[in-house]
Design an enzyme around this catalytic site. Structure first.
Site, PDB file in Angstrom:
ATOM      1  N   LYS A  53       7.830  10.452   3.094  1.00 37.82           N
ATOM      2  CA  LYS A  53       6.695  11.177   2.494  1.00 37.82           C
ATOM      3  C   LYS A  53       5.361  10.547   2.910  1.00 37.82           C
ATOM      4  CE  LYS A  53       5.231  10.106  -1.776  1.00 37.82           C
ATOM      5  NZ  LYS A  53       3.778   9.908  -1.953  1.00 37.82           N
ATOM      6  N   CYS A 107      -0.260   9.593  -8.603  1.00 42.30           N
ATOM      7  CA  CYS A 107       0.418   8.818  -9.635  1.00 42.30           C
ATOM      8  C   CYS A 107      -0.574   7.944 -10.396  1.00 42.30           C
ATOM      9  CB  CYS A 107       1.488   7.923  -9.008  1.00 42.30           C
ATOM     10  SG  CYS A 107       3.032   8.779  -8.709  1.00 42.30           S
TER      11      CYS A 107
HETATM   12  C1  UD1 Z   1      -0.252   3.997  -0.258  1.00 47.77           C
HETATM   13  C2  UD1 Z   1       1.033   4.722  -0.550  1.00 47.77           C
HETATM   14  C3  UD1 Z   1       1.641   4.259  -1.853  1.00 47.77           C
HETATM   15  C4  UD1 Z   1       1.815   2.753  -1.828  1.00 47.77           C
HETATM   16  C5  UD1 Z   1       0.511   2.063  -1.439  1.00 47.77           C
HETATM   17  C6  UD1 Z   1       0.678   0.561  -1.230  1.00 47.77           C
HETATM   18  C7  UD1 Z   1       0.755   6.880   0.477  1.00 47.77           C
HETATM   19  C8  UD1 Z   1       0.621   8.345   0.282  1.00 47.77           C
HETATM   20  N1  UD1 Z   1       0.768   6.150  -0.636  1.00 47.77           N
HETATM   21  O1  UD1 Z   1      -1.157   4.307  -1.324  1.00 47.77           O
HETATM   22  O2  UD1 Z   1       2.909   4.889  -2.007  1.00 47.77           O
HETATM   23  O3  UD1 Z   1       2.202   2.319  -3.100  1.00 47.77           O
HETATM   24  O4  UD1 Z   1       0.006   2.605  -0.215  1.00 47.77           O
HETATM   25  O5  UD1 Z   1       1.661   0.318  -0.293  1.00 47.77           O
HETATM   26  O6  UD1 Z   1       0.881   6.400   1.591  1.00 47.77           O
HETATM   27  N2  UD1 Z   1      -7.886  -0.186  -3.009  1.00 47.77           N
HETATM   28  C9  UD1 Z   1      -9.207  -0.424  -3.293  1.00 47.77           C
HETATM   29  N3  UD1 Z   1     -10.143   0.349  -2.688  1.00 47.77           N
HETATM   30  C10 UD1 Z   1      -9.817   1.338  -1.815  1.00 47.77           C
HETATM   31  C11 UD1 Z   1      -8.445   1.576  -1.526  1.00 47.77           C
HETATM   32  C12 UD1 Z   1      -7.501   0.801  -2.143  1.00 47.77           C
HETATM   33  O7  UD1 Z   1      -9.529  -1.307  -4.081  1.00 47.77           O
HETATM   34  O8  UD1 Z   1     -10.715   1.998  -1.281  1.00 47.77           O
HETATM   35  C13 UD1 Z   1      -6.837  -0.982  -3.698  1.00 47.77           C
HETATM   36  C14 UD1 Z   1      -5.974  -0.107  -4.612  1.00 47.77           C
HETATM   37  O9  UD1 Z   1      -6.580   0.082  -5.863  1.00 47.77           O
HETATM   38  C15 UD1 Z   1      -4.704  -0.901  -4.681  1.00 47.77           C
HETATM   39  C16 UD1 Z   1      -4.605  -1.508  -3.293  1.00 47.77           C
HETATM   40  O10 UD1 Z   1      -5.916  -1.461  -2.739  1.00 47.77           O
HETATM   41  O11 UD1 Z   1      -4.834  -1.927  -5.634  1.00 47.77           O
HETATM   42  C17 UD1 Z   1      -3.622  -0.807  -2.382  1.00 47.77           C
HETATM   43  O12 UD1 Z   1      -4.010   0.524  -2.210  1.00 47.77           O
HETATM   44  P1  UD1 Z   1      -3.717   1.332  -0.865  1.00 47.77           P
HETATM   45  O13 UD1 Z   1      -3.026   0.448   0.122  1.00 47.77           O
HETATM   46  O14 UD1 Z   1      -4.974   1.987  -0.454  1.00 47.77           O
HETATM   47  O15 UD1 Z   1      -2.674   2.418  -1.371  1.00 47.77           O
HETATM   48  P2  UD1 Z   1      -2.710   3.968  -1.162  1.00 47.77           P
HETATM   49  O16 UD1 Z   1      -3.137   4.299   0.223  1.00 47.77           O
HETATM   50  O17 UD1 Z   1      -3.393   4.618  -2.310  1.00 47.77           O
END
Ligand code: UD1
Length: 424
Positions: free
Chosen positions: A22, A116
């Protein structure tokens, strides 16, 4: 309301193919916005998140058709640069359209995404990346707009290797002038898969799966054919389901290197795991052993998405396991549900203490989120008697027809329509 009825206590056995990932399909679909001509994407299971993304593409003006597990996307005639609020709120990955759409149409006007409820999930790193490239970015806490100005490749240093931010920056820069470098980029296999797809379409992206990704801008991207990687989170989920039931299963169509970060945990549980590049066999003991400590980390660490399913298996391990969630601050919602089955788990901030019990009993429980929902189903597979699992729409986001997959592995799981099964 639909729910799952599980008659637990049956050992999983048999073999099954693992469906496409996914977390790869969603950014790959966003990437099709940048491509002239047809993109043919294989290994796309019918997941609700995929269907929402397809609907977004159609709203934007793309032609999308499905033939079995293959999606054919032609985004040549994209005409819109906004996405409707309900579609944006249905999944987190909708934000990955920001970079692609702004690059393609000159402007992307989106609502902030949903997805989520596992933490704050800010998008500041996505926006900083786009700004650094030369996009004008506006947000008011409800909407977010990116407008393409003079976009020129830059070095962008991420303070945290965010998966989504890395994807958005790749998509926003692949057609930019000059070279973009992402330092401290996410190394998740899904990033490499996205780059593989784009490179087949004519992009020049190097260094994925390392902390430094280089994107040499190209003038155009043309239709490509791609097979999405197997879902490593599904593989670990099924291994956890096997472990909790003392079963023995084989998973085919896996990419073993992607599963490696979780293997030490199954070893420590006392499971016998053997594998070649594309399949894995797991045989679980009658009583699992505790795992001293698990800490979720960015790839190649232990994936946060596997935390809940593995925790579920550890509920019946001999001894106490400690699990620390370092990625998302609110990803323990499943614990309350697991305890309904007689599990003994306590939480202190980001640390869960799982005291293994001898067995779980049946329960009525709900899915709190996608992976937490999988954890609850896994508990139901172990519990003697009939369990009812509600709010299964969360599971359908990332697991295709989970009751069918588990039934193929000897479980007794049925999906039923039951208006009364609502658990508060
Ligand atoms: C993606 C995955 C999700 C997985 C996550 C971590 C998809 C669709 N989803 O989510 O299943 O659990 O990676 O492996 O691929 N953060 C910030 N600022 C930002 C972006 C992120 O502070 O601009 C923080 C988030 O709050 C979190 C951490 O970074 O604590 C990881 O987030 P991120 O790696 O961006 O996860 P997603 O891309 O949302």
């Amino acid at each position: 309301m639909k729910c799952l009825k599980i008659n637990g206590g049956r050992k999983l056995k048999g073999s099954i193919d693992v469906h496409g990932a996914k977390n790869s399909i969603l950014p790959v679909l966003c990437a099709t916005v940048l491509i002239n001509g047809k993109s043919v994407i294989h290994n796309c299971p019918t997941l609700s998140d995929v269907e929402v993304t397809v609907n977004i593409l159609r709203y934007l003006g793309a032609n999308v058709s499905r033939e079995g597990n293959t999606l054919i996307v032609d985004a040549t005639s994209i005409s819109r640069s906004n996405i409707l609020e309900p579609q944006m709120k249905e999944l987190r990955s909708s934000i990955i359209f920001l970079g692609a759409l702004a690059s393609r149409t000159g402007q992307a006007c989106l609502y902030l995404p949903g997805g989520c409820d596992i933490g704050l999930r800010p998008i500041d790193l996505h926006l900083k990346g786009l700004k650094a490239l030369g996009y004008e970015v506006f947000t008011d806490g409800h909407n977010v707009c990116a407008t393409r100005r003079d976009v020129i490749g830059k070095e962008i240093v991420l303070p945290f290797p965010s998966v989504g931010a890395t994807e958005n920056i790749i998509l926003a820069s692949v057609l930019a002038k000059g070279t973009t470098t992402i330092v401290n980029a996410a190394r998740e296999p899904e990033i490499e898969d996205l780059a593989d797809f784009l490179n087949k379409a004519g992009a020049r992206i190097y260094g994925t799966s390392t902390p430094t990704i280089t994107i040499e801008g190209v003038n155009e991207l043309n239709g490509a054919e791609h097979t999405v990687i197997p879902d490593r989170i599904l593989a670990t989920t099924l291994m956890s389901a096997c472990a909790i039931t003392g079963g023995r299963i084989q998973l085919n169509n896996v990419c073993m290197p992607h599963i490696m970060p979780t293997l030490p945990v199954f070893d420590e549980m006392g499971c016998d795991v053997s594998y070649n590049y594309s399949s894995v066999k797991i045989k679980a003991p009658n009583r699992l052993k505790r795992v001293k400590s698990i800490e979720t980390m960015a790839y190649p660490g232990f994936p946060t998405d596997c935390q809940a399913p593995v925790m579920s298996a550890l509920c019946v391990a001999d001894g106490t396991s400690i699990i620390k969630e370092t990625i998302f601050e609110n990803r323990f919602k499943h614990i309350e549900q697991l305890n309904l089955f007689g599990a003994d788990i306590s939480v202190n901030d980001r640390i869960a203490v799982v005291n293994g019990v001898n067995s779980l009993h049946s329960a009525n429980a709900k899915c709190t989120d996608l992976r937490g929902g999988a954890a609850v189903v896994i508990a139901g597979l172990s519990a003697e008697g009939e369990s009812t699992i509600t709010d299964i729409q969360h599971i359908d986001r990332g697991y295709e027809n989970i009751e069918h997959q588990l039934s193929l592995l000897n479980a007794d799981v049925k999906r039923i329509d039951d208006e009364k099964q609502q658990i508060k």
